[in-house]
Scaffold this motif. Structure first.
Motif, PDB file in Angstrom:
ATOM      1  N   ASP A 228     -31.256  -8.519  27.538  1.00 23.88           N
ATOM      2  CA  ASP A 228     -33.215  -8.453  27.364  1.00 23.88           C
ATOM      3  C   ASP A 228     -33.790  -7.267  26.976  1.00 23.88           C
ATOM      4  O   ASP A 228     -34.077  -7.271  25.722  1.00 23.88           O
ATOM      5  CB  ASP A 228     -33.742  -9.707  27.852  1.00 23.88           C
ATOM      6  N   ASP A 229     -33.767  -6.812  28.034  1.00 23.84           N
ATOM      7  CA  ASP A 229     -35.076  -5.749  28.452  1.00 23.84           C
ATOM      8  C   ASP A 229     -33.817  -3.959  27.025  1.00 23.84           C
ATOM      9  O   ASP A 229     -34.909  -3.619  26.853  1.00 23.84           O
ATOM     10  CB  ASP A 229     -34.805  -4.813  29.812  1.00 23.84           C
ATOM     11  N   ARG A 232     -35.274  -5.627  23.678  1.00 25.15           N
ATOM     12  CA  ARG A 232     -36.976  -5.499  23.474  1.00 25.15           C
ATOM     13  C   ARG A 232     -37.438  -3.704  23.429  1.00 25.15           C
ATOM     14  O   ARG A 232     -37.741  -3.300  22.379  1.00 25.15           O
ATOM     15  CB  ARG A 232     -37.467  -5.895  24.847  1.00 25.15           C
ATOM     16  N   ASN A 235     -35.906  -3.014  19.810  1.00 24.76           N
ATOM     17  CA  ASN A 235     -36.575  -3.071  18.499  1.00 24.76           C
ATOM     18  C   ASN A 235     -38.281  -2.654  18.804  1.00 24.76           C
ATOM     19  O   ASN A 235     -38.780  -2.197  17.653  1.00 24.76           O
ATOM     20  CB  ASN A 235     -37.534  -4.712  19.112  1.00 24.76           C
ATOM     21  N   ARG A 236     -38.344  -1.937  19.649  1.00 26.68           N
ATOM     22  CA  ARG A 236     -39.527  -1.336  19.920  1.00 26.68           C
ATOM     23  C   ARG A 236     -39.417  -0.327  19.102  1.00 26.68           C
ATOM     24  O   ARG A 236     -40.231   0.461  18.160  1.00 26.68           O
ATOM     25  CB  ARG A 236     -40.320  -0.979  21.003  1.00 26.68           C
TER      26      ARG A 236
END
Length: 291
Positions: A228-229, A232, A235-236
């Motif tokens: 998930d990290d 994240r 995605n950023r």
């Protein structure tokens, strides 16, 4: 209610109220209120209205190519622009740490390298023995040999991952390759986002060796197991236009770097752990799950 006088009551009621007003001791009333206020204050926890600044960290403090907490990001970018900062001994990379993330527990990288090298040696030995065995047993199909090797390779990868966790060598990085003419701009976006706690635990960019060579930029996350990290951060990076549609990038664990597992290695182990296409698919699958 027939008249305004009915609102105030009859003459007897008005007389009683006027007498109460005349007898009211306003000083005693305020004294009582002050005593109650003092009591309530004494039973309440004092509130600290002073804002305490969060501590800042710099895992790369003291490195010659590292951002300093004492300088602004703009000063750092001006001091060490990757487009014109030449490589020299001790200055292979320009570094920036996420100042809001404290350093994690130490890792035993030397122990991991030693144990990992031994496990890879066993894989080499297995491949040699399996090849010799297949040559002697002429009836054994080649595809059976390939299956045996693939199985041993999967077990090796799993063993190495477990060893990495045991030795706390679990950091990893997304890898960007910036053209020389754009490396300052790409690195500036990475550096600012890292300093503002928008990406991972840190980032680095290669110093200049050849003027025409694309420059590697690594964006680090704390744990390759935390998908998930990892997602994240990717995605950023897409939001910052660091990852463009149709141009795939890859995520590699530091454990593999420690062991020298690069593309085209002799063990046949995949050098990267994730691709951006894979993680974007993961993001879509998570988003489509019923809440």
């Amino acid at each position: 209610m027939d008249s305004d006088s009915d609102f105030y009551g009859d003459e007897e009621t008005i007389s009683v109220l006027e007498a109460r007003v005349e007898d009211f001791d306003i000083v005693a009333w305020w004294d009582c209120r002050n005593d109650m206020t003092s009591y309530l204050r004494s039973t309440m926890q004092p509130q600290n209205t002073t804002q305490i600044a969060a501590p800042l960290y710099n895992a790369y403090e003291g490195e010659p190519g590292a951002w300093r907490l004492s300088e602004s990001i703009e000063q750092f970018l001006a001091r060490l622009p990757p487009a014109t900062t030449d490589w020299r001994p001790g200055l292979d990379w320009i570094w920036i740490a996420n100042p809001y993330i404290p350093p994690g527990p130490g890792s035993t990288r030397a122990q991991f390298r030693e144990g990992g090298a031994e496990r890879l040696r066993l894989l080499d030995e297995f491949a040699k023995m399996a090849t010799v065995s297949a040559a002697k047993a002429s009836g054994k199909p080649l595809n059976m040999l390939r299956k045996d090797l693939a199985k041993e390779r999967r077990e090796t990868v799993e063993d190495l991952r477990e060893l990495a966790v045991a030795c706390n060598v679990v950091t990893g990085k997304w890898m960007l390759f910036a053209d020389p003419g754009y490396v300052n701009d790409v690195w500036a976006r990475v550096a600012r986002a890292t300093a503002n706690n928008q990406l991972g635990i840190g980032a680095k960019v290669e110093t200049r060796v050849e003027s025409e060579k694309a420059r590697l930029i690594c964006v680090y996350t704390r744990d390759f197991r935390d998908k998930d990290d990892v997602a994240r951060v990717l995605n950023r990076m897409r939001e910052l236009e660091l990852v463009r549609p149709g141009r795939q990038i890859y995520y590699k664990s530091d454990a593999w770097t420690e062991l020298g597992i690069y593309g085209g290695n002799n063990w046949g182990i995949q050098a990267s752990m994730y691709s951006s296409n894979e993680i974007f698919s993961y993001i879509k699958s998570v988003a489509s799950r019923p809440s």
